[in-house]
Scaffold this motif. Structure first.
Motif, mmCIF file in Angstrom:
data_model
loop_
_atom_site.group_PDB
_atom_site.id
_atom_site.type_symbol
_atom_site.label_atom_id
_atom_site.label_comp_id
_atom_site.label_asym_id
_atom_site.label_seq_id
_atom_site.Cartn_x
_atom_site.Cartn_y
_atom_site.Cartn_z
ATOM 1 N N GLU A 103 35.781 46.874 35.941
ATOM 2 C CA GLU A 103 34.791 46.352 34.991
ATOM 3 C C GLU A 103 35.382 45.242 34.128
ATOM 4 O OE1 GLU A 103 32.699 49.154 32.603
ATOM 5 O OE2 GLU A 103 31.692 50.062 34.310
ATOM 6 N N ARG A 104 36.633 45.414 33.707
ATOM 7 C CA ARG A 104 37.282 44.381 32.901
ATOM 8 C C ARG A 104 37.419 43.083 33.702
ATOM 9 N NH1 ARG A 104 42.913 45.765 32.058
ATOM 10 N NH2 ARG A 104 42.089 47.644 31.110
ATOM 11 N N ARG A 105 37.832 43.206 34.963
ATOM 12 C CA ARG A 105 37.967 42.002 35.796
ATOM 13 C C ARG A 105 36.621 41.329 36.027
ATOM 14 N NH1 ARG A 105 42.319 44.499 39.987
ATOM 15 N NH2 ARG A 105 44.152 44.086 38.724
ATOM 16 N N ALA A 106 35.567 42.122 36.205
ATOM 17 C CA ALA A 106 34.228 41.561 36.409
ATOM 18 C C ALA A 106 33.771 40.789 35.174
ATOM 19 C CB ALA A 106 33.236 42.669 36.765
ATOM 20 N N ARG A 107 34.047 41.332 33.987
ATOM 21 C CA ARG A 107 33.687 40.647 32.742
ATOM 22 C C ARG A 107 34.457 39.346 32.577
ATOM 23 N NH1 ARG A 107 34.011 45.792 30.330
ATOM 24 N NH2 ARG A 107 36.023 45.240 29.473
ATOM 25 N N LEU A 108 35.744 39.364 32.930
ATOM 26 C CA LEU A 108 36.568 38.161 32.769
ATOM 27 C C LEU A 108 36.180 37.066 33.757
ATOM 28 C CD1 LEU A 108 40.079 39.746 32.162
ATOM 29 C CD2 LEU A 108 38.607 38.625 30.480
ATOM 30 N N SER A 109 35.711 37.457 34.950
ATOM 31 C CA SER A 109 35.358 36.448 35.948
ATOM 32 C C SER A 109 33.931 35.946 35.789
ATOM 33 C CB SER A 109 35.561 37.008 37.362
ATOM 34 O OG SER A 109 34.643 38.062 37.600
ATOM 35 N N ALA A 110 33.144 36.591 34.951
ATOM 36 C CA ALA A 110 31.731 36.175 34.771
ATOM 37 C C ALA A 110 31.609 34.952 33.897
ATOM 38 C CB ALA A 110 30.932 37.316 34.153
#
Length: 110
Positions: A103-110
């Motif tokens: 989830e953290r990676r998804a937020r950072l890549s969005a």
């Protein structure tokens, strides 16, 4: 669940209660499963005599082993090694450590 570890009061999952060494001793709960992409390391400063755990943010680089030959030492990438090691994440109710990192990676890549 591991009966030797305390449980989260909200969701009942096992947690490791730690005090953040580099944040003024704030108490947080860590997920007991280390994962690549985690952001905390912890230790027991009393060498097991007490159940007091200290934690701090994981290092951004890892130094080379002392016995590493010089030609390999020049090629050492401490940031890459730190990023590839498993570390601990702060507990989030209802999520596994891997889900927290995803989830953290998804937020950072969005």
């Amino acid at each position: 669940m591991n009966n030797a570890l305390p449980c989260c009061g909200d969701c009942g999952h096992n947690v490791i209660m730690v005090y953040l060494f580099d944040r003024g001793g704030i108490r947080i709960d860590l997920d007991p499963e280390p994962v690549v992409g985690g952001n905390y390391t912890f230790w027991n400063p009393t060498y097991g005599r007490q159940k007091i755990w200290r934690a701090k943010s994981r290092p951004t680089t890892v130094p080379p082993p002392r016995d590493l030959p010089e030609h390999l030492r020049r090629q050492w990438n401490g940031e890459k090694v730190a990023d590839s090691r498993t570390w601990f994440v702060q507990h989030v109710c209802g999520l596994t450590a891997a889900q927290i990192v995803a989830e953290r990676r998804a937020r950072l890549s969005a």
